[in-house]
Write a protein that holds these residues in place. Structure first.
Motif, PDB file in Angstrom:
ATOM      1  N   ARG A  66       0.966  -1.105   0.050  1.00 20.78           N
ATOM      2  CA  ARG A  66       0.022   0.076   0.083  1.00 20.78           C
ATOM      3  C   ARG A  66       0.742   1.347  -0.043  1.00 20.78           C
ATOM      4  NH1 ARG A  66      -5.735   1.753   2.500  1.00 20.78           N
ATOM      5  NH2 ARG A  66      -5.639   3.950   2.483  1.00 20.78           N
ATOM      6  N   GLU A  67       1.906   1.367   0.897  1.00 19.10           N
ATOM      7  CA  GLU A  67       2.845   2.522   0.823  1.00 19.10           C
ATOM      8  C   GLU A  67       3.375   2.676  -0.434  1.00 19.10           C
ATOM      9  OE1 GLU A  67       6.859   4.302   1.301  1.00 19.10           O
ATOM     10  OE2 GLU A  67       6.705   2.208   1.261  1.00 19.10           O
ATOM     11  N   LEU A  68       3.943   1.728  -1.059  1.00 23.08           N
ATOM     12  CA  LEU A  68       4.532   1.733  -2.369  1.00 23.08           C
ATOM     13  C   LEU A  68       3.395   2.545  -3.631  1.00 23.08           C
ATOM     14  CD1 LEU A  68       7.189  -1.012  -2.665  1.00 23.08           C
ATOM     15  CD2 LEU A  68       7.523   1.512  -2.887  1.00 23.08           C
ATOM     16  N   THR A  69       2.107   1.874  -3.424  1.00 22.72           N
ATOM     17  CA  THR A  69       1.049   2.115  -4.335  1.00 22.72           C
ATOM     18  C   THR A  69       0.784   3.645  -4.346  1.00 22.72           C
ATOM     19  OG1 THR A  69       0.226  -0.054  -4.240  1.00 22.72           O
ATOM     20  CG2 THR A  69      -1.290   1.603  -4.943  1.00 22.72           C
ATOM     21  N   GLU A  70       0.837   4.091  -3.066  1.00 21.49           N
ATOM     22  CA  GLU A  70       0.416   5.450  -2.423  1.00 21.49           C
ATOM     23  C   GLU A  70       1.579   6.494  -3.149  1.00 21.49           C
ATOM     24  OE1 GLU A  70       0.226   5.413   1.806  1.00 21.49           O
ATOM     25  OE2 GLU A  70      -2.121   5.209   1.521  1.00 21.49           O
ATOM     26  N   ARG A  71       2.795   6.156  -3.021  1.00 22.01           N
ATOM     27  CA  ARG A  71       3.936   6.751  -3.697  1.00 22.01           C
ATOM     28  C   ARG A  71       3.884   6.758  -4.767  1.00 22.01           C
ATOM     29  NH1 ARG A  71       9.075   4.147  -1.127  1.00 22.01           N
ATOM     30  NH2 ARG A  71      10.187   5.588  -2.548  1.00 22.01           N
ATOM     31  N   PHE A  72       3.513   5.737  -5.659  1.00 23.06           N
ATOM     32  CA  PHE A  72       3.386   5.561  -7.247  1.00 23.06           C
ATOM     33  C   PHE A  72       2.275   6.472  -7.529  1.00 23.06           C
ATOM     34  CE2 PHE A  72       0.727   3.504 -10.333  1.00 23.06           C
ATOM     35  CZ  PHE A  72       1.706   3.241 -11.338  1.00 23.06           C
ATOM     36  N   LEU A  73       1.117   6.535  -6.828  1.00 24.61           N
ATOM     37  CA  LEU A  73       0.171   7.225  -7.039  1.00 24.61           C
ATOM     38  C   LEU A  73       0.429   8.860  -6.902  1.00 24.61           C
ATOM     39  CD1 LEU A  73      -3.005   7.739  -8.083  1.00 24.61           C
ATOM     40  CD2 LEU A  73      -3.321   7.504  -5.436  1.00 24.61           C
ATOM     41  N   SER A  74       1.090   9.195  -6.029  1.00 29.09           N
ATOM     42  CA  SER A  74       1.520  10.426  -5.729  1.00 29.09           C
ATOM     43  C   SER A  74       2.505  11.103  -7.030  1.00 29.09           C
ATOM     44  CB  SER A  74       2.137  10.564  -4.290  1.00 29.09           C
ATOM     45  OG  SER A  74       2.862  11.907  -4.109  1.00 29.09           O
ATOM     46  N   ALA A  75       3.474  10.347  -7.219  1.00 34.82           N
ATOM     47  CA  ALA A  75       4.309  10.556  -8.277  1.00 34.82           C
ATOM     48  C   ALA A  75       3.752  10.743  -9.670  1.00 34.82           C
ATOM     49  CB  ALA A  75       5.479   9.436  -8.402  1.00 34.82           C
ATOM     50  N   ALA A  76       2.902   9.796 -10.064  1.00 33.73           N
ATOM     51  CA  ALA A  76       2.211   9.896 -11.182  1.00 33.73           C
ATOM     52  C   ALA A  76       1.306  11.292 -11.358  1.00 33.73           C
ATOM     53  CB  ALA A  76       1.486   8.847 -11.564  1.00 33.73           C
ATOM     54  N   ALA A  77       0.391  11.526 -10.186  1.00 30.10           N
ATOM     55  CA  ALA A  77      -0.557  12.379 -10.215  1.00 30.10           C
ATOM     56  C   ALA A  77       0.209  13.621 -10.344  1.00 30.10           C
ATOM     57  CB  ALA A  77      -1.432  12.373  -8.790  1.00 30.10           C
ATOM     58  N   GLY A  78       1.608  14.086  -9.655  1.00 27.67           N
ATOM     59  CA  GLY A  78       2.329  15.193  -9.687  1.00 27.67           C
ATOM     60  C   GLY A  78       3.083  15.395 -10.892  1.00 27.67           C
ATOM     61  N   GLY A  79       3.129  14.399 -11.655  1.00 32.74           N
ATOM     62  CA  GLY A  79       3.925  14.395 -13.101  1.00 32.74           C
ATOM     63  C   GLY A  79       5.226  14.322 -12.543  1.00 32.74           C
ATOM     64  N   ASP A  80       5.568  13.618 -11.626  1.00 30.00           N
ATOM     65  CA  ASP A  80       7.041  13.566 -11.146  1.00 30.00           C
ATOM     66  C   ASP A  80       7.851  12.342 -11.824  1.00 30.00           C
ATOM     67  OD1 ASP A  80       9.674  13.216  -9.663  1.00 30.00           O
ATOM     68  OD2 ASP A  80       8.444  12.991  -7.961  1.00 30.00           O
ATOM     69  N   LEU A  81       8.390  12.511 -12.900  1.00 22.34           N
ATOM     70  CA  LEU A  81       9.172  11.505 -13.834  1.00 22.34           C
ATOM     71  C   LEU A  81      10.316  10.890 -13.136  1.00 22.34           C
ATOM     72  CD1 LEU A  81       9.500  10.082 -16.564  1.00 22.34           C
ATOM     73  CD2 LEU A  81      11.015  11.878 -16.921  1.00 22.34           C
ATOM     74  N   ASP A  82      10.864  11.657 -12.119  1.00 23.73           N
ATOM     75  CA  ASP A  82      12.260  11.154 -11.611  1.00 23.73           C
ATOM     76  C   ASP A  82      11.646  10.001 -10.443  1.00 23.73           C
ATOM     77  OD1 ASP A  82      13.931  12.285 -13.014  1.00 23.73           O
ATOM     78  OD2 ASP A  82      14.361  14.156 -11.854  1.00 23.73           O
ATOM     79  N   GLY A  83      10.486  10.781  -9.826  1.00 21.50           N
ATOM     80  CA  GLY A  83       9.937   9.881  -8.699  1.00 21.50           C
ATOM     81  C   GLY A  83       9.409   8.335  -9.047  1.00 21.50           C
ATOM     82  N   LEU A  84       8.837   8.624 -10.353  1.00 18.88           N
ATOM     83  CA  LEU A  84       8.203   7.427 -10.646  1.00 18.88           C
ATOM     84  C   LEU A  84       9.661   6.294 -11.268  1.00 18.88           C
ATOM     85  CD1 LEU A  84       5.280   8.430 -13.045  1.00 18.88           C
ATOM     86  CD2 LEU A  84       5.252   6.848 -11.015  1.00 18.88           C
ATOM     87  N   LEU A  85      10.517   6.965 -11.784  1.00 18.32           N
ATOM     88  CA  LEU A  85      11.451   6.150 -12.309  1.00 18.32           C
ATOM     89  C   LEU A  85      12.176   5.514 -10.948  1.00 18.32           C
ATOM     90  CD1 LEU A  85      13.241   8.459 -14.975  1.00 18.32           C
ATOM     91  CD2 LEU A  85      11.748   6.306 -15.366  1.00 18.32           C
TER      92      LEU A  85
END
Length: 296
Positions: free
Chosen positions: A181-200
């Motif tokens: 769940r924690e990684l899913t939340e981080r994944f969602l936050s990075a995608a929603a924020g347009g954070d390319l580096d965060g997703l990578l």
């Protein structure tokens, strides 16, 4: 409301029968059809001749599921895009009467994950039946052999082949629900924020995205491979999200998933396969036929 003994017996075993049929077929609607056919067979049976109702019901359900699977496999050859199993709510799923203990539930849930069900697609109908009955429900080889009208030696051979194939093809995901769940939340936050580096940083270099639309919704028609391509695709998708979108964390197929609702109706399901702290696989189900059961 009074029910007759035959109905009571069948309803007591319905969760078990549905569990067998869903693992065999990968779709709740197909599983329900098989269970209904099993009920028709049961209602027409001389039950005085049935010494063990549970064994009898599992046997006819398995045989009906084998026949249905053979029909489905021919249809899947023309399926548009990648195929994924229908998401199934497992927070209340149990193999028998009442809730299983923690160890039993872990084994039971393992055989219903998207990753395992996808690998099981390559098994023959008989191999799949043996694998489901043995690995998910712990049936003895002798009982499986009697139900399938095969020798015990043949069933052991089928079980060995199926187990080896599943073990070789199953991704090694190794996180508990809290970390998932924690990684899913981080994944969602990075995608929603347009954070390319965060997703990578979250995606494994050789990550894969598998989308299932059946040609009835927008989703990639081919598997997307590599962290960079997946990250850029997801950021592009988020920019088109409607204003009336709602997100919910739910337990599907034994793991944490993200249910996306648009206008209050299920639009898509995201589930992540995680290994060594990195996202290895992104599963997306958008085929509306496979989301109907999540409407409630």
């Amino acid at each position: 409301m009074l029910t007759d003994p035959a109905t009571e017996v069948f309803e007591a075993h319905r969760p078990l029968l549905h569990g067998v049929a869903y693992r065999m077929l990968g779709r709740a609607a197909d599983a329900e059809d098989v269970v209904q056919d099993a009920w028709l067979r049961w209602s027409a049976t001389d039950r005085a001749e049935v010494r063990e109702p549970r064994a009898y019901l599992v046997r006819i359900t398995t045989r009906l599921a084998i026949d249905r699977l053979r029909q489905i496999q021919s249809r899947r050859e023309s399926y548009v895009g990648p195929w994924l199993p229908e998401p199934l709510a497992t927070d209340v799923l149990a193999p028998g009467q009442g809730a299983p203990d923690t160890a039993e539930r872990a084994v039971f849930a393992e055989t219903v994950t998207l990753a395992v069900l996808v690998v099981m697609e390559a098994l023959s109908p008989l191999e799949r039946a043996v694998f489901v009955l043995r690995e998910a429900f712990g049936y003895p080889y002798a009982e499986i052999a009697a139900g399938l009208e095969r020798s015990e030696a043949a069933v052991r051979q089928l079980a060995g082949r199926a187990r080896r194939h599943v073990e070789e093809g199953r991704p090694r995901f190794d996180v508990g629900p809290d970390q998932q769940r924690e990684l899913t939340e981080r994944f969602l936050s990075a995608a929603a924020g347009g954070d390319l580096d965060g997703l990578l940083n979250l995606l494994a270099a050789d990550a894969r995205l598998v989308g299932d639309s059946g040609g009835k919704a927008k989703a990639p028609l081919r598997i997307i491979e590599s962290a960079d391509k997946i990250a850029r695709f997801l950021i592009g998708v988020v920019r088109t999200v409607p204003a009336d979108t709602e997100l919910r964390f739910v337990e599907l197929n034994g793991g944490i998933a993200l249910l996306v609702l648009v206008g209050g109706a299920p639009d898509s399901v995201f589930q992540l396969g995680i290994r060594e702290g990195r996202i290895q696989t992104v599963y997306i189900v958008r085929n509306p036929d496979k989301l109907a059961s999540l409407a409630h």
